[in-house]
Scaffold this motif. Structure first.
Motif, PDB file in Angstrom:
ATOM      1  N   ALA A 142     -29.068 -39.740  11.574  1.00 27.80           N
ATOM      2  CA  ALA A 142     -29.335 -40.709  11.188  1.00 27.80           C
ATOM      3  C   ALA A 142     -30.249 -41.016  10.773  1.00 27.80           C
ATOM      4  CB  ALA A 142     -28.280 -41.162  12.061  1.00 27.80           C
ATOM      5  N   ILE A 143     -31.088 -39.986   9.856  1.00 30.66           N
ATOM      6  CA  ILE A 143     -32.484 -40.289   9.495  1.00 30.66           C
ATOM      7  C   ILE A 143     -32.011 -41.031   7.755  1.00 30.66           C
ATOM      8  CG2 ILE A 143     -34.243 -39.161   8.669  1.00 30.66           C
ATOM      9  CD1 ILE A 143     -34.467 -39.496  12.161  1.00 30.66           C
ATOM     10  N   VAL A 144     -33.317 -41.860   8.052  1.00 29.07           N
ATOM     11  CA  VAL A 144     -32.782 -43.152   7.093  1.00 29.07           C
ATOM     12  C   VAL A 144     -34.178 -42.720   5.871  1.00 29.07           C
ATOM     13  CG1 VAL A 144     -32.808 -45.179   5.795  1.00 29.07           C
ATOM     14  CG2 VAL A 144     -31.154 -45.011   7.745  1.00 29.07           C
ATOM     15  N   MET A 145     -34.540 -42.517   5.200  1.00 25.84           N
ATOM     16  CA  MET A 145     -35.548 -42.783   4.485  1.00 25.84           C
ATOM     17  C   MET A 145     -36.108 -43.735   3.734  1.00 25.84           C
ATOM     18  SD  MET A 145     -36.604 -39.195   3.758  1.00 25.84           S
ATOM     19  CE  MET A 145     -35.838 -38.029   4.396  1.00 25.84           C
ATOM     20  N   ASP A 146     -37.315 -44.301   4.438  1.00 26.82           N
ATOM     21  CA  ASP A 146     -37.190 -46.133   4.153  1.00 26.82           C
ATOM     22  C   ASP A 146     -37.773 -46.559   2.540  1.00 26.82           C
ATOM     23  OD1 ASP A 146     -35.714 -46.924   6.156  1.00 26.82           O
ATOM     24  OD2 ASP A 146     -37.507 -46.923   6.966  1.00 26.82           O
ATOM     25  N   GLN A 147     -38.264 -44.985   2.661  1.00 18.80           N
ATOM     26  CA  GLN A 147     -38.995 -45.420   0.890  1.00 18.80           C
ATOM     27  C   GLN A 147     -39.734 -43.699   0.661  1.00 18.80           C
ATOM     28  OE1 GLN A 147     -42.306 -48.285   1.716  1.00 18.80           O
ATOM     29  NE2 GLN A 147     -42.739 -48.160  -0.506  1.00 18.80           N
ATOM     30  N   VAL A 148     -39.812 -43.774  -0.657  1.00 18.09           N
ATOM     31  CA  VAL A 148     -39.849 -41.800  -1.157  1.00 18.09           C
ATOM     32  C   VAL A 148     -41.175 -41.980  -1.736  1.00 18.09           C
ATOM     33  CG1 VAL A 148     -39.593 -39.888  -1.647  1.00 18.09           C
ATOM     34  CG2 VAL A 148     -37.371 -40.954  -0.553  1.00 18.09           C
ATOM     35  N   LEU A 149     -42.474 -41.374  -0.932  1.00 20.92           N
ATOM     36  CA  LEU A 149     -43.907 -42.097  -2.271  1.00 20.92           C
ATOM     37  C   LEU A 149     -43.809 -40.657  -3.316  1.00 20.92           C
ATOM     38  CD1 LEU A 149     -45.696 -42.776   1.323  1.00 20.92           C
ATOM     39  CD2 LEU A 149     -44.307 -44.154  -0.430  1.00 20.92           C
ATOM     40  N   SER A 150     -43.241 -40.118  -3.075  1.00 18.35           N
ATOM     41  CA  SER A 150     -43.474 -37.747  -3.533  1.00 18.35           C
ATOM     42  C   SER A 150     -42.714 -37.417  -3.161  1.00 18.35           C
ATOM     43  CB  SER A 150     -44.995 -37.940  -3.571  1.00 18.35           C
ATOM     44  OG  SER A 150     -45.149 -36.915  -2.269  1.00 18.35           O
ATOM     45  N   PRO A 151     -43.249 -35.940  -3.862  1.00 23.71           N
ATOM     46  CA  PRO A 151     -41.451 -35.151  -3.558  1.00 23.71           C
ATOM     47  C   PRO A 151     -42.586 -34.962  -2.007  1.00 23.71           C
ATOM     48  CG  PRO A 151     -42.316 -34.853  -5.295  1.00 23.71           C
ATOM     49  CD  PRO A 151     -43.416 -36.005  -4.827  1.00 23.71           C
ATOM     50  N   THR A 152     -43.402 -34.679  -1.165  1.00 21.23           N
ATOM     51  CA  THR A 152     -43.692 -34.701  -0.131  1.00 21.23           C
ATOM     52  C   THR A 152     -43.953 -35.513   1.327  1.00 21.23           C
ATOM     53  OG1 THR A 152     -45.888 -34.137  -0.893  1.00 21.23           O
ATOM     54  CG2 THR A 152     -44.353 -31.981  -0.754  1.00 21.23           C
ATOM     55  N   ARG A 153     -43.744 -36.585   0.668  1.00 21.58           N
ATOM     56  CA  ARG A 153     -44.412 -37.804   1.634  1.00 21.58           C
ATOM     57  C   ARG A 153     -43.200 -39.013   1.605  1.00 21.58           C
ATOM     58  NH1 ARG A 153     -48.904 -40.297   0.044  1.00 21.58           N
ATOM     59  NH2 ARG A 153     -48.190 -40.091  -1.841  1.00 21.58           N
ATOM     60  N   TYR A 157     -37.372 -27.659  -3.650  1.00 21.50           N
ATOM     61  CA  TYR A 157     -38.526 -26.687  -3.886  1.00 21.50           C
ATOM     62  C   TYR A 157     -39.791 -26.954  -5.110  1.00 21.50           C
ATOM     63  CZ  TYR A 157     -34.627 -24.288  -0.965  1.00 21.50           C
ATOM     64  OH  TYR A 157     -34.070 -23.942  -0.768  1.00 21.50           O
ATOM     65  N   MET A 158     -39.432 -27.044  -6.245  1.00 26.13           N
ATOM     66  CA  MET A 158     -40.202 -27.271  -7.183  1.00 26.13           C
ATOM     67  C   MET A 158     -41.374 -28.711  -7.177  1.00 26.13           C
ATOM     68  SD  MET A 158     -40.916 -24.073  -7.880  1.00 26.13           S
ATOM     69  CE  MET A 158     -41.072 -23.888  -9.439  1.00 26.13           C
ATOM     70  N   GLY A 159     -40.664 -29.381  -6.437  1.00 22.96           N
ATOM     71  CA  GLY A 159     -41.252 -30.885  -6.489  1.00 22.96           C
ATOM     72  C   GLY A 159     -40.649 -31.516  -8.265  1.00 22.96           C
ATOM     73  N   MET A 160     -39.964 -31.528  -8.508  1.00 20.23           N
ATOM     74  CA  MET A 160     -39.629 -32.038 -10.190  1.00 20.23           C
ATOM     75  C   MET A 160     -38.592 -33.219  -9.424  1.00 20.23           C
ATOM     76  SD  MET A 160     -40.793 -29.421 -11.582  1.00 20.23           S
ATOM     77  CE  MET A 160     -39.570 -30.256 -13.588  1.00 20.23           C
ATOM     78  N   THR A 161     -38.558 -33.840  -8.320  1.00 19.48           N
ATOM     79  CA  THR A 161     -37.539 -35.337  -8.671  1.00 19.48           C
ATOM     80  C   THR A 161     -39.071 -37.176  -9.000  1.00 19.48           C
ATOM     81  OG1 THR A 161     -39.211 -35.328  -6.524  1.00 19.48           O
ATOM     82  CG2 THR A 161     -36.350 -34.904  -6.022  1.00 19.48           C
ATOM     83  N   PHE A 162     -40.407 -36.355  -8.897  1.00 17.72           N
ATOM     84  CA  PHE A 162     -41.451 -37.394  -9.615  1.00 17.72           C
ATOM     85  C   PHE A 162     -42.234 -36.856 -10.478  1.00 17.72           C
ATOM     86  CE2 PHE A 162     -40.656 -39.109  -5.359  1.00 17.72           C
ATOM     87  CZ  PHE A 162     -40.489 -40.414  -5.428  1.00 17.72           C
ATOM     88  N   ASP A 163     -41.317 -36.250 -11.644  1.00 13.72           N
ATOM     89  CA  ASP A 163     -41.981 -35.955 -12.454  1.00 13.72           C
ATOM     90  C   ASP A 163     -42.036 -36.373 -13.857  1.00 13.72           C
ATOM     91  OD1 ASP A 163     -42.901 -32.487 -14.417  1.00 13.72           O
ATOM     92  OD2 ASP A 163     -41.543 -34.100 -15.220  1.00 13.72           O
ATOM     93  N   PRO A 164     -43.257 -37.078 -14.602  1.00 16.07           N
ATOM     94  CA  PRO A 164     -43.130 -37.802 -14.965  1.00 16.07           C
ATOM     95  C   PRO A 164     -42.263 -37.629 -16.169  1.00 16.07           C
ATOM     96  CG  PRO A 164     -44.953 -37.588 -14.794  1.00 16.07           C
ATOM     97  CD  PRO A 164     -44.760 -36.552 -13.877  1.00 16.07           C
ATOM     98  N   THR A 214     -32.609 -36.167 -16.881  1.00 16.96           N
ATOM     99  CA  THR A 214     -32.937 -35.831 -15.710  1.00 16.96           C
ATOM    100  C   THR A 214     -33.088 -34.029 -15.312  1.00 16.96           C
ATOM    101  OG1 THR A 214     -31.811 -36.307 -14.162  1.00 16.96           O
ATOM    102  CG2 THR A 214     -33.631 -37.972 -14.418  1.00 16.96           C
ATOM    103  N   ALA A 215     -31.677 -33.640 -15.302  1.00 16.92           N
ATOM    104  CA  ALA A 215     -31.800 -32.359 -14.810  1.00 16.92           C
ATOM    105  C   ALA A 215     -32.072 -31.567 -16.803  1.00 16.92           C
ATOM    106  CB  ALA A 215     -30.055 -31.834 -14.919  1.00 16.92           C
ATOM    107  N   ALA A 216     -32.034 -31.949 -17.497  1.00 16.17           N
ATOM    108  CA  ALA A 216     -31.704 -30.941 -19.289  1.00 16.17           C
ATOM    109  C   ALA A 216     -33.377 -31.406 -18.801  1.00 16.17           C
ATOM    110  CB  ALA A 216     -31.086 -31.739 -20.333  1.00 16.17           C
ATOM    111  N   THR A 217     -33.999 -31.747 -18.923  1.00 13.15           N
ATOM    112  CA  THR A 217     -35.708 -31.859 -18.751  1.00 13.15           C
ATOM    113  C   THR A 217     -36.010 -30.597 -17.703  1.00 13.15           C
ATOM    114  OG1 THR A 217     -35.178 -34.404 -19.188  1.00 13.15           O
ATOM    115  CG2 THR A 217     -37.445 -33.716 -19.279  1.00 13.15           C
TER     116      THR A 217
END
Ligand code: PMP
Length: 409
Positions: free
Chosen positions: A36-47, A63-70, A293-296
């Protein structure tokens, strides 16, 4: 509506009582609920910020840290503006937009295949492909440690399930040998197994399978995509068996950094699956922002050699650091971006998990039935965006938590 909780009567929830009691007993000891963990804020792929504390993320599949890729984020915003929030329909009716075609084209290029089919999740991709290919009277031969979506695909299709011992070529060969020669068989393998982070010996398995008639091979590369092989296609590419795999199933929820699932294949009749695969037909398609986002992301992963090298370095460093500290790990050598720490029981696993969280490190806690052989695991998954300094910090946190909980001396 009846108030079943107020009575002792047996109802359809009664079968969950042992689990309810076990959870209540665990939470009564004062530990936090690992599920039941809640991520209140996501700062980057690793924080992220969890309960007000900045925390290093070591339990995502990013794994590849793509969630915040500009470029990835920008593509999503543009599609949201231009195509709206959702499709409100199935791929075979009103739910195929230009973006769905584009992501399928990106997949075909990424995998070098003639066919690609996108599903709303990787779970649904396995459910759909396996149940549609293998029906009543057919056999699905699978590794005992296969992901739930693979087992559920067999259930939905009503195929006969034949399990072989995890990663055992000998057992696979033996079990195939017992099946009727004229029966149609789908052998399902995973490139990387998500619980222990170990890799399948694919060339040996393919050689064993090819001794038997009427077998097609599906490889789930959920955890191999992005990281393994010169083009990031997966463990099957790295191990040189590309020509032998009939279907590759994967997900956008790990290295690609968003959500969705897919199957790619060179089979000449592959396209017919779009009309007969129930988990593809009877559900709404992915929103335009997600497919954009997936295609990019997929196109960028084609040129991610440096990220792959850094992820590999991270994985080797963490594996060595934890094993030098005396932790028992899921594989003797670092084989993938997943490193599983094996703990003796639930109490120790929860104590370690909670201490790490308090120190500012999030890892996944996994327990039976998701884990093999009744083990309790702390699953660490590395990201190409973890810095050298973060990996050093992570090893230090494991040392502190391990000593505090008695998991290491
Ligand atoms: N296959 C494997 C091996 C997985 O580990 C997972 C998810 N953990 C899936 C399929 C399903 O992927 P998704 O999250 O896209 O549903």
């Amino acid at each position: 509506m009846t108030d079943a909780t107020a009575t002792e009567t047996r109802d359809l929830f009664s079968k969950f009582d042992p689990l309810i009691n076990e959870r209540e007993a665990l939470l009564a000891t004062g530990v936090r609920d690992p599920y039941a963990i809640v991520m209140d804020q996501v700062l980057s792929p690793t924080r992220a910020i969890i309960k007000g504390k900045e925390t290093i993320l070591l339990g995502t599949y990013n794994y590849m840290g793509m969630t915040f890729d500009p470029d990835v984020v920008e593509a999503g915003k543009k599609a949201l503006d231009e195509f709206g929030a959702g499709t409100t329909g199935s791929r075979v009716l009103n739910g195929t937009y230009q973006g769905h075609k584009e992501v399928e084209d990106a997949l075909k290029e990424f995998y070098g295949t003639s066919g690609a089919m996108v599903f709303s999740t990787g779970y649904q991709a396995n459910l759909g492909i396996i149940s549609t290919l293998a029906g009543k009277g057919d056999y699905v031969v699978l590794d005992a440690d296969s992901h739930a979506s693979i087992y559920d695909g067999c259930g939905l299709g009503n195929a006969e399930i034949v399990r072989f011992r995890h990663n055992s070529v000998e057992d696979l060969d033996k079990r195939l040998g017992r099946l009727p020669a004229d029966a149609l068989k789908l052998v399902v393998l995973e490139g990387v197994y998500s619980m222990l982070g170990d890799v399948a010996p694919l060339p040996e398995m393919v050689a064993a399978i090819r001794k038997h008639p009427n077998c097609m091979i599906l490889c789930d590369e959920a955890h191999g995509m992005g990281f393994f092989g010169p083009n990031g296609r997966g463990a099957y590419e790295e191990q040189g068996v590309e020509g032998e795999i009939d279907f590759v199933v994967g997900t956008f929820s790990k290295s690609v950094g968003t959500v969705g699932g897919f199957c790619v294949s060179n089979h000449p009749k592959f396209e017919i699956l779009r009309l007969v695969c129930r988990p593809y037909v009877f559900t709404a398609s992915l929103p335009p922002s997600v497919v954009a986002t997936a295609a990019t992301s997929i196109r960028k992963l084609m040129h991610a050699g440096e990220k792959r090298a850094h992820l590999w370095k991270n994985s080797q460093r963490l594996h060595k650091g934890l094993s030098d500290l005396g932790f028992k790990l899921g594989s003797e050598t670092p084989q993938s971006a997943i490193i599983a720490v094996i703990l003796s029981d639930q109490m120790q696993a929860v104590a370690m998990w909670q201490t790490l969280l308090e120190l500012g490190l999030y890892v996944n806690m996994a327990r039976p039935p998701a884990t093999p052989a009744g083990t309790f695991l702390l699953r660490c998954s590395l990201c190409a965006e973890h810095s050298d300094e973060q990996v050093t910090q992570i090893i230090g946190m494991f040392e502190t938590a391990g000593k505090a909980t008695g998991a290491i001396s």
